[in-house]
Design an enzyme around this catalytic site. Structure first.
Site, PDB file in Angstrom:
ATOM      1  N   LYS A 175       0.845  -1.197   0.000  1.00 54.88           N
ATOM      2  CA  LYS A 175       0.000   0.000   0.000  1.00 54.88           C
ATOM      3  C   LYS A 175       0.880   1.246   0.000  1.00 54.88           C
ATOM      4  O   LYS A 175       1.996   1.201   0.522  1.00 54.88           O
ATOM      5  CB  LYS A 175      -0.910  -0.003   1.239  1.00 54.88           C
ATOM      6  CG  LYS A 175      -1.767  -1.248   1.415  1.00 54.88           C
ATOM      7  CD  LYS A 175      -2.850  -1.345   0.376  1.00 54.88           C
ATOM      8  CE  LYS A 175      -3.741  -2.574   0.636  1.00 54.88           C
ATOM      9  NZ  LYS A 175      -4.824  -2.690  -0.347  1.00 54.88           N
ATOM     10  N   LYS A 177      -1.945   1.240  -2.901  1.00 57.15           N
ATOM     11  CA  LYS A 177      -1.999   0.335  -4.040  1.00 57.15           C
ATOM     12  C   LYS A 177      -1.617   1.026  -5.347  1.00 57.15           C
ATOM     13  O   LYS A 177      -1.125   0.381  -6.271  1.00 57.15           O
ATOM     14  CB  LYS A 177      -3.389  -0.289  -4.161  1.00 57.15           C
ATOM     15  CG  LYS A 177      -4.508   0.719  -4.414  1.00 57.15           C
ATOM     16  CD  LYS A 177      -5.822   0.022  -4.728  1.00 57.15           C
ATOM     17  CE  LYS A 177      -6.403  -0.675  -3.535  1.00 57.15           C
ATOM     18  NZ  LYS A 177      -7.728  -1.285  -3.833  1.00 57.15           N
ATOM     19  N   HIS A 294      -6.485 -13.470  -7.815  1.00 54.49           N
ATOM     20  CA  HIS A 294      -7.324 -12.492  -7.126  1.00 54.49           C
ATOM     21  C   HIS A 294      -8.728 -12.545  -7.723  1.00 54.49           C
ATOM     22  O   HIS A 294      -8.889 -12.752  -8.922  1.00 54.49           O
ATOM     23  CB  HIS A 294      -6.743 -11.084  -7.257  1.00 54.49           C
ATOM     24  CG  HIS A 294      -7.326 -10.125  -6.257  1.00 54.49           C
ATOM     25  ND1 HIS A 294      -8.583  -9.565  -6.413  1.00 54.49           N
ATOM     26  CD2 HIS A 294      -6.846  -9.635  -5.088  1.00 54.49           C
ATOM     27  CE1 HIS A 294      -8.834  -8.769  -5.381  1.00 54.49           C
ATOM     28  NE2 HIS A 294      -7.801  -8.807  -4.559  1.00 54.49           N
TER      29      HIS A 294
END
Length: 453
Positions: A175, A177, A294
């Site tokens: 992060k 992102k 994902h």
């Protein structure tokens, strides 16, 4: 077998609209071991009998259309049609029912999740005679499972590649992102891996944007991997997202990752599509790469309770298409799921044989006949205080993926990774000693805090 009576040459062709249930509702049908079975949650328009709606779903997802056509006489509908063979009410829902449909295996192309979904869910969900429709589960027959390669490597091969056993694997999503330069991104990867994580991860929407082109990111992440491996003596990895606008570009990125010698790449399998995913999975098996999956966009499909598709169906499809990891929900954290239901599809990802269990949302017994298993990934909104629950719920064969739970540590990325690793090893040790993680989890973490950042 002969065609329908209405289309036999001796009777002649009779045009017109007829009720679906006359052809596609067959309660006397005994399912075959080779049938693909589907459980649909049906919400019909008012005044339509369940038998007619269940038959309509079977018809519109197989051989049927809205009227009788003369070409019905040129084939055997009894051989190729889908059949609604059972209907049951949904407890507590007067207007809904579960329709069970059997599809002959000859309707589907071998080794193609794309074709399977195009047939079963490609058209029927827009049927105006239904207010809503949800595919709750599929039974994939052994004969069809054997036409798929499945995950590139599977759980045991991955552990052997990484030389890591006896505990869940630890990961972290980098992060922010979006917006980091490739060099700063690689620095964050290095700090997390050096601190004790097994993996770091590209976020799902990190592809190749102007602020960080994919080739630069791959190079700096590979540098971070090798440097952290040299310092820790452990095998490390970063999920390099190979998702791209074309299959050719996706494979080009995977080829570059292989040339760098990294162990794993990543794909967004729903936005990328099943054809692209299966293509990448085959490449990964042939070239020794692990494949992290994902599920970006899944909630568009599975969030509504009455319409769409349950994630357990998407999980089964992924195991067939191919992936070594897939995000599966957390049960705890900011994206909390129903525990029994979540563990139901986690078992469908990992285990070889899963019995029917309606209390866990499993409508059919599923035999994967040794198709490699997939590691479930628990991620989003979790931190070290969730570690006892995550260790107890998911067991060793899982990936615990922390983002802010690592990078949000007040001392920085590396101490955050150290805290994750210490908490995990404390929980695994306590579990192996027979302690109850559910009741003693807080105490176990506090004890570990004495020697950890």
């Amino acid at each position: 077998m002969s065609p329908q009576t209405e289309t036999k040459a001796g009777v002649g062709f009779k045009a017109g609209v007829k009720e679906y249930k006359l052809t596609y509702y067959t309660p006397e049908y005994e399912t075959k071991d080779t049938d693909i079975l589907a459980a649909f949650r049906v919400t019909p328009q008012p005044g339509v009998p369940p038998e007619e709606r269940g038959a309509a779903v079977a018809a519109e997802s197989s051989t049927g259309t809205w009227t009788t056509v003369w070409t019905d006489g040129l084939t055997s509908l009894d051989r190729y049609k889908g059949r609604c063979y059972h209907i049951e009410p949904v407890p507590g829902e007067e207007e809904q029912f579960i329709a069970y449909v059997a599809y002959p295996l000859d309707l589907f192309e071998e080794g193609s999740v794309t074709n399977m979904f195009t047939s079963i869910v490609g058209n029927v969900f827009g049927f105006k005679a239904l207010r809503a429709l949800r595919l709750e589960d599929l039974r994939i027959p052994v004969a069809y499972v054997k036409t798929f390669q499945g995950p590139p490597h599977g759980i045991q091969v991955e552990r052997d590649k990484l030389n890591k056993y006896g505990r869940p694997l630890l990961g972290c999503t980098i992060k922010p992102k979006l917006g980091l330069s490739a060099k700063n991104y690689g620095r964050a990867v290095y700090e997390c891996l050096r601190g004790g994580l097994d993996f770091t991860k590209d976020d799902e929407n990190v592809n190749s944007q102007p602020f960080m082109r994919w080739r630069d990111r791959f190079l700096f992440c590979a540098e971070a991997i090798y440097k952290s491996q040299a310092e820790t003596g452990e095998i490390k990895g970063h999920y390099l997202n190979a998702t791209a606008g074309t299959c050719e570009e996706m494979i080009k990125r995977a080829v570059f990752a292989r040339e760098l010698g990294v162990p794993i790449v990543m794909h967004d399998y729903l936005t990328g599509g099943f054809t692209a995913n299966t293509t990448l999975s085959h490449y990964c098996r042939d070239n020794g790469l692990l494949l992290h999956i994902h599920r970006a966009m899944h909630a568009v499909i599975d969030r509504q309770k009455n319409h769409g598709m349950h994630f357990r169906v998407l999980a089964k499809a992924l195991r067939m298409s191919g992936g070594d990891h897939i995000h599966s929900g957390t049960v705890v954290g900011k994206l909390e799921g129903e525990r029994d239901i979540t563990l139901g599809f986690v078992d469908l990802l990992r285990d070889d044989y899963i019995e029917k269990d309606r209390s866990r949302g499993i409508y059919f017994t599923q035999d994967w006949v040794s198709l490699p298993g997939v590691l479930p990934v628990a991620s989003r909104g979790i931190h070290v205080w969730h570690m006892p629950a995550l260790t107890e719920i998911f067991g060793d064969d899982s990936v615990l993926q922390f983002g802010g739970g690592t990078l949000g540590h007040p001392w920085g990325n590396a101490p955050g990774a150290v805290a994750n690793r210490v908490a995990l090893e404390a929980c695994v040790k306590a579990r192996n000693e027979g302690r109850d993680l559910a009741s003693e989890g807080g105490e176990i973490i506090r004890e570990a805090c004495k020697w950890s950042p």
